[in-house]
Enzyme design. Structure first.
Site, mmCIF file in Angstrom:
data_model
loop_
_atom_site.group_PDB
_atom_site.id
_atom_site.type_symbol
_atom_site.label_atom_id
_atom_site.label_comp_id
_atom_site.label_asym_id
_atom_site.label_seq_id
_atom_site.Cartn_x
_atom_site.Cartn_y
_atom_site.Cartn_z
ATOM 1 C CD GLU A 70 -6.681 2.358 5.339
ATOM 2 O OE1 GLU A 70 -5.339 1.663 5.498
ATOM 3 O OE2 GLU A 70 -6.786 2.510 7.139
ATOM 4 C CG ASP A 107 3.410 0.715 6.789
ATOM 5 O OD1 ASP A 107 2.284 0.073 7.022
ATOM 6 O OD2 ASP A 107 3.976 1.540 6.196
ATOM 7 C CB SER A 108 -0.531 -1.132 10.230
ATOM 8 O OG SER A 108 -0.455 -3.058 9.758
ATOM 9 C CG ASP A 116 1.678 -2.674 3.420
ATOM 10 O OD1 ASP A 116 1.686 -2.334 2.472
ATOM 11 O OD2 ASP A 116 2.246 -1.666 4.351
ATOM 12 C CD GLU A 126 0.062 3.930 1.877
ATOM 13 O OE1 GLU A 126 -0.324 4.970 2.655
ATOM 14 O OE2 GLU A 126 0.297 2.884 3.710
HETATM 15 O O1 KIV Z 1 0.159 -1.363 7.309
HETATM 16 C C1 KIV Z 1 -1.075 -1.760 6.685
HETATM 17 O O2 KIV Z 1 -1.827 -3.233 7.579
HETATM 18 C C2 KIV Z 1 -1.912 -1.407 6.203
HETATM 19 C C3 KIV Z 1 -3.367 -1.614 6.479
HETATM 20 C C4 KIV Z 1 -3.816 -0.264 7.281
HETATM 21 C C5 KIV Z 1 -3.997 -1.700 5.224
HETATM 22 O O3 KIV Z 1 -1.576 -0.890 4.840
#
Ligand code: KIV
Length: 287
Positions: A184, A46-47, A85, A117
């Site tokens: 992380e 979700d980055s 994610d 998470e």
């Molecule tokens: O969204 C993402 O890319 C992540 C990483 C920061 C681990 O969750």
């Protein structure tokens, strides 16, 4: 053709001490590059909220966006283990919501695993998804979706109390049935201890070298995302500069009428061109 790795392969790699290679990807072309490079697993993170959509953080990202991007990545990397994610509020509310949204990743984007998470506090969600037959990767330490509670994007586990909390979270994730876990931004001593304590593969993003594999955000390591670069990133390319230089050259060429050149046009069929010229001449005479 590349053989797609499975969760069993990742357990074997942990046992043999072989490092698992892991990268994020959000689109078809980058996924093709990653697969060609032989990467073991891809996270559609979700980055993408920051790296692709330009949001300030990951909170605004919704399930539909994640599905669209994960579908594109799956098309680009059909022989790579792909992880979807779970975005903010796609799993935190109820166990049933967690199962439904994890299921969307599987049904619509054909993922091999989902990631969410949290540790102790999301254990029931992990358990519910696993009981529905899906594979989960946990994610603890600096968890961006709870960055407001953490006081920002801050490394975790740097004090004894915080380190113990990370160990407790890691154990809860494994106990809930997750097949893998991502740490992380926690110190290497803590991640190494977690790696040695857990039986599941332990991946690192900014958690040092004593893990079973390493993840980087593709936009950071390629030098695409310029807003900020976390300390743990190693830059392997300066793609933003390459792209900006190319676009600047294009702008200059168009303004100077150096583009397009004869090789960039579609010529008319010669006999048709002769007829076209006759016709345009006749049009001029009429005026
Ligand atoms: O969204 C993402 O890319 C992540 C990483 C920061 C681990 O969750």
């Amino acid at each position: 053709m590349k053989k797609k790795k499975s969760i069993q392969d990742f357990y074997t790699m942990k046992e043999k001490g072989e490092q698992i290679t892991y990268i994020t990807s959000y689109d078809y072309p980058t996924a093709t590059f990653a697969e060609r490079a032989g990467i073991d697993m891809i996270l559609v993170g979700d980055s993408l909220g920051m790296c692709v959509y330009g949001y300030e953080g990951t909170m605004p990202v919704i399930m539909d966006q994640m599905i669209w991007h994960t579908e594109a990545v799956r098309r680009g990397a059909p022989n790579t283990f792909v992880i979807g994610d779970m975005p903010f509020l796609s799993y935190q509310t109820t166990d049933a919501a967690a199962v439904e949204n994890a299921g969307r990743f599987y049904k619509e984007a054909r993922v091999d695993c989902v990631k969410l998470e949290g540790g102790v506090r999301v254990a029931s969600k992990i358990k519910a998804i696993v009981e529905a037959g899906m594979l989960v990767m946990g994610h603890i330490g600096l968890t961006p979706q709870s960055s407001s509670q953490l006081g920002g994007f801050k490394a975790q586990g740097r004090t004894l109390d915080s380190a113990k909390a990370q160990v407790e979270d890691a154990l809860a994730v494994q106990e809930a049935g997750a097949g893998m876990i991502l740490l992380e931004a926690i110190p290497p001593e803590v991640s190494g201890y977690i790696r040695d304590t857990l039986t599941i593969p332990v991946l690192s993003i900014g958690a040092g070298p004593y893990c079973d594999g390493q993840l980087l955000i593709v936009s950071d390591m390629l030098g695409v995302f310029e807003a900020f670069t976390p300390k743990f990133v190693k830059r392997y390319a300066e793609v933003a500069k390459i792209c900006t230089d190319a676009l600047t050259n294009y702008v200059e060429d168009v303004r100077a009428k150096k583009f397009p050149e004869p090789k960039h046009i579609y010529p008319m069929i010669p006999e048709e061109l002769a007829k076209f010229k006759e016709w345009t001449a006749s049009q001029k005479k009429k005026k």
